[in-house]
Design a protein around this motif. Structure first.
Motif, PDB file in Angstrom:
ATOM      1  N   LEU A   1       0.826  -1.208   0.000  1.00  0.00           N
ATOM      2  CA  LEU A   1       0.000   0.000   0.000  1.00  0.00           C
ATOM      3  C   LEU A   1       0.862   1.261   0.000  1.00  0.00           C
ATOM      4  O   LEU A   1       0.591   2.213  -0.742  1.00  0.00           O
ATOM      5  N   GLU A   2       1.885   1.283   0.830  1.00  0.00           N
ATOM      6  CA  GLU A   2       2.762   2.461   0.903  1.00  0.00           C
ATOM      7  C   GLU A   2       3.459   2.692  -0.434  1.00  0.00           C
ATOM      8  O   GLU A   2       3.534   3.837  -0.914  1.00  0.00           O
ATOM      9  N   ASN A   3       3.958   1.623  -1.052  1.00  0.00           N
ATOM     10  CA  ASN A   3       4.625   1.755  -2.347  1.00  0.00           C
ATOM     11  C   ASN A   3       3.652   2.195  -3.433  1.00  0.00           C
ATOM     12  O   ASN A   3       3.958   3.070  -4.255  1.00  0.00           O
ATOM     13  N   THR A   4       2.472   1.588  -3.421  1.00  0.00           N
ATOM     14  CA  THR A   4       1.466   1.905  -4.434  1.00  0.00           C
ATOM     15  C   THR A   4       0.988   3.343  -4.309  1.00  0.00           C
ATOM     16  O   THR A   4       0.866   4.068  -5.308  1.00  0.00           O
ATOM     17  N   MET A   5       0.738   3.775  -3.087  1.00  0.00           N
ATOM     18  CA  MET A   5       0.247   5.134  -2.887  1.00  0.00           C
ATOM     19  C   MET A   5       1.307   6.171  -3.253  1.00  0.00           C
ATOM     20  O   MET A   5       0.986   7.241  -3.793  1.00  0.00           O
ATOM     21  N   THR A   6       2.571   5.856  -2.996  1.00  0.00           N
ATOM     22  CA  THR A   6       3.654   6.767  -3.365  1.00  0.00           C
ATOM     23  C   THR A   6       3.722   6.932  -4.882  1.00  0.00           C
ATOM     24  O   THR A   6       3.835   8.049  -5.406  1.00  0.00           O
ATOM     25  N   VAL A   7       3.640   5.800  -5.603  1.00  0.00           N
ATOM     26  CA  VAL A   7       3.651   5.836  -7.067  1.00  0.00           C
ATOM     27  C   VAL A   7       2.416   6.554  -7.600  1.00  0.00           C
ATOM     28  O   VAL A   7       2.494   7.341  -8.553  1.00  0.00           O
ATOM     29  N   HIS A   8       1.270   6.280  -6.994  1.00  0.00           N
ATOM     30  CA  HIS A   8       0.001   6.906  -7.385  1.00  0.00           C
ATOM     31  C   HIS A   8       0.088   8.428  -7.247  1.00  0.00           C
ATOM     32  O   HIS A   8      -0.247   9.181  -8.179  1.00  0.00           O
ATOM     33  N   ASP A   9       0.538   8.878  -6.106  1.00  0.00           N
ATOM     34  CA  ASP A   9       0.657  10.314  -5.836  1.00  0.00           C
ATOM     35  C   ASP A   9       1.642  10.971  -6.801  1.00  0.00           C
ATOM     36  O   ASP A   9       1.387  12.064  -7.326  1.00  0.00           O
ATOM     37  N   LYS A  10       2.762  10.306  -7.063  1.00  0.00           N
ATOM     38  CA  LYS A  10       3.777  10.838  -7.971  1.00  0.00           C
ATOM     39  C   LYS A  10       3.227  10.971  -9.387  1.00  0.00           C
ATOM     40  O   LYS A  10       3.472  11.970 -10.068  1.00  0.00           O
ATOM     41  N   PHE A  11       2.477   9.959  -9.834  1.00  0.00           N
ATOM     42  CA  PHE A  11       1.894  10.000 -11.175  1.00  0.00           C
ATOM     43  C   PHE A  11       0.910  11.156 -11.310  1.00  0.00           C
ATOM     44  O   PHE A  11       0.960  11.915 -12.287  1.00  0.00           O
ATOM     45  N   LEU A  12       0.011  11.296 -10.341  1.00  0.00           N
ATOM     46  CA  LEU A  12      -0.989  12.355 -10.418  1.00  0.00           C
ATOM     47  C   LEU A  12      -0.349  13.735 -10.421  1.00  0.00           C
ATOM     48  O   LEU A  12      -0.783  14.636 -11.142  1.00  0.00           O
ATOM     49  N   ASN A  13       0.684  13.891  -9.617  1.00  0.00           N
ATOM     50  CA  ASN A  13       1.387  15.176  -9.615  1.00  0.00           C
ATOM     51  C   ASN A  13       2.113  15.425 -10.930  1.00  0.00           C
ATOM     52  O   ASN A  13       2.247  16.577 -11.364  1.00  0.00           O
ATOM     53  N   SER A  14       2.566  14.353 -11.587  1.00  0.00           N
ATOM     54  CA  SER A  14       3.277  14.505 -12.857  1.00  0.00           C
ATOM     55  C   SER A  14       2.364  14.994 -13.974  1.00  0.00           C
ATOM     56  O   SER A  14       2.841  15.561 -14.961  1.00  0.00           O
ATOM     57  N   ILE A  15       1.061  14.768 -13.848  1.00  0.00           N
ATOM     58  CA  ILE A  15       0.112  15.250 -14.862  1.00  0.00           C
ATOM     59  C   ILE A  15      -0.654  16.473 -14.367  1.00  0.00           C
ATOM     60  O   ILE A  15      -1.692  16.844 -14.922  1.00  0.00           O
ATOM     61  N   GLY A  16      -0.126  17.094 -13.307  1.00  0.00           N
ATOM     62  CA  GLY A  16      -0.676  18.366 -12.848  1.00  0.00           C
ATOM     63  C   GLY A  16      -1.830  18.283 -11.885  1.00  0.00           C
ATOM     64  O   GLY A  16      -2.444  19.308 -11.557  1.00  0.00           O
ATOM     65  N   MET A  17      -2.146  17.083 -11.401  1.00  0.00           N
ATOM     66  CA  MET A  17      -3.240  16.943 -10.450  1.00  0.00           C
ATOM     67  C   MET A  17      -2.752  17.235  -9.028  1.00  0.00           C
ATOM     68  O   MET A  17      -1.617  16.911  -8.675  1.00  0.00           O
ATOM     69  N   VAL A  18      -3.623  17.821  -8.228  1.00  0.00           N
ATOM     70  CA  VAL A  18      -3.290  18.166  -6.846  1.00  0.00           C
ATOM     71  C   VAL A  18      -3.882  17.114  -5.919  1.00  0.00           C
ATOM     72  O   VAL A  18      -5.089  16.886  -5.914  1.00  0.00           O
ATOM     73  N   THR A  19      -3.020  16.468  -5.146  1.00  0.00           N
ATOM     74  CA  THR A  19      -3.474  15.437  -4.218  1.00  0.00           C
ATOM     75  C   THR A  19      -3.226  15.870  -2.780  1.00  0.00           C
ATOM     76  O   THR A  19      -2.366  16.699  -2.501  1.00  0.00           O
ATOM     77  N   ASN A  20      -3.986  15.276  -1.874  1.00  0.00           N
ATOM     78  CA  ASN A  20      -3.816  15.546  -0.453  1.00  0.00           C
ATOM     79  C   ASN A  20      -3.820  14.206   0.265  1.00  0.00           C
ATOM     80  O   ASN A  20      -4.874  13.680   0.612  1.00  0.00           O
ATOM     81  N   VAL A  21      -2.622  13.652   0.460  1.00  0.00           N
ATOM     82  CA  VAL A  21      -2.510  12.326   1.052  1.00  0.00           C
ATOM     83  C   VAL A  21      -3.086  12.296   2.457  1.00  0.00           C
ATOM     84  O   VAL A  21      -3.631  11.284   2.902  1.00  0.00           O
ATOM     85  N   SER A  22      -3.021  13.423   3.172  1.00  0.00           N
ATOM     86  CA  SER A  22      -3.511  13.453   4.554  1.00  0.00           C
ATOM     87  C   SER A  22      -5.020  13.234   4.627  1.00  0.00           C
ATOM     88  O   SER A  22      -5.545  12.872   5.679  1.00  0.00           O
ATOM     89  N   LYS A  23      -5.739  13.439   3.516  1.00  0.00           N
ATOM     90  CA  LYS A  23      -7.187  13.232   3.490  1.00  0.00           C
ATOM     91  C   LYS A  23      -7.575  11.871   2.923  1.00  0.00           C
ATOM     92  O   LYS A  23      -8.748  11.581   2.733  1.00  0.00           O
TER      93      LYS A  23
END
Length: 309
Positions: free
Chosen positions: A148-170
């Motif tokens: 989960l930690e690895n997947t979420m890190t990759v997920h967050d990185k991908f979304l940020n790479s295409i300009g999406m704003v994520t909030n992992v704390s939520k």
């Protein structure tokens, strides 16, 4: 192009089909003796953050050049104004965003997110528009935590790479298991600590960690009682036919939302008694003398497809 994970903007797909796919994945893994960790990553203003230049870069190897150029013309060189009362601002250039309310807009957003499923190696993805639910399964809870930690890190990185704003704390996290979990699941991503909850909302439906529906039924009960109070007030001002429309579109829609997912899984008589009580209380609230008018109401409900037999 977008794979089978996307249930939004598609014919014969809906929030219910998305929820059913997630339920099927979780239940099949639990039946196999595994535990399942599922999270939903918070994504802010997704449609408004589609970036034309990144869309061009990501789609060059997927779409023909002439079609891609037409889509870029659709996305680029747009302007907007803001009006408050009779005061209107000057025109400003709109650098990002997908045109909401258009026919093409949702399809472009789906294409923009189409690479998402390819970045996951050990995870299952279900999406409805910009709502993403990612699940991993394993025999060992510690292994689930690591994946989960690895997947979420990759997920967050991908979304940020295409300009999406994520909030992992939520981010909402839940661990499904047939057996009681002694130590609650806690993961850390980008400095944020995320603790698993006993129940999480998936497209308006509450999933419990044992894949039961206690929390959802409690939520339905609270919402139904609140709606019944409003219907008592409306009854003073609406006709019988208008109240029938209120019950059909609002009350029954709320009471039985996503029922193909959870209703067949209810095994206790108390749950069925609760649903029946709320159902018929709504009818009594509208028609008054329920016993005298019961047969005509049953006939009407059958015509509406709410009852069978």
């Amino acid at each position: 192009m977008d794979g089978g994970f996307q249930h939004g903007f598609k014919e014969n797909r809906s929030t219910v089909t998305a929820i059913l796919e997630l339920q099927d994945y979780v239940s099949s893994k639990l039946d196999a003796g595994l535990v399942v960790g599922t999270y939903s990553l918070d994504l802010s203003a997704a449609f408004d953050l589609l970036r034309p230049e990144l869309f061009l870069k990501n789609m060059q190897d997927i779409l023909p050049q002439n079609i891609l150029q037409t889509l870029m013309d659709f996305l680029s060189n747009r302007q907007f104004k803001v009006q408050i009362g009779k005061t209107r601002s000057s025109s400003k250039r709109l650098l990002v965003g997908c045109v909401q309310g258009s026919i093409l807009g949702p399809r472009l957003f789906t294409l923009y997110m189409s690479r998402l499923a390819k970045i996951f190696k050990d995870a299952h993805l279900v999406s409805f528009a910009d709502d993403n639910y990612v699940s991993v399964a394993h025999h060992d809870v510690k292994k689930v935590k690591t994946i989960l930690e690895n997947t979420m890190t990759v997920h967050d990185k991908f979304l940020n790479s295409i300009g999406m704003v994520t909030n992992v704390s939520k981010t909402e996290l839940i661990l499904f298991s047939r057996k009681p979990i002694i130590d609650p699941l806690v993961i850390q991503v980008n400095g944020s600590v995320i603790k698993a909850k006993k129940s999480v909302k998936v497209l308006g439906l509450l999933f419990d960690s044992d894949l039961g529906w206690t929390s959802h039924l409690e939520k339905v009960k609270q919402k139904a009682r609140h709606a019944l109070h409003k219907m008592k007030f409306l009854r003073k001002y609406l006709t019988m036919e208008e109240m029938k429309k209120v019950i059909t579109s609002h009350f029954f829609g709320m009471l039985y939302y996503a029922s193909p997912v959870w209703m067949t899984e209810i095994s206790t008589s108390s749950a069925w008694n609760l649903l029946n009580a709320l159902h018929y209380k709504a009818l009594r609230t509208v028609c008054g003398d329920f016993r005298r008018k019961k047969s005509s109401w049953i006939h009407w409900l059958k015509e509406q497809g709410r009852m069978s037999g």
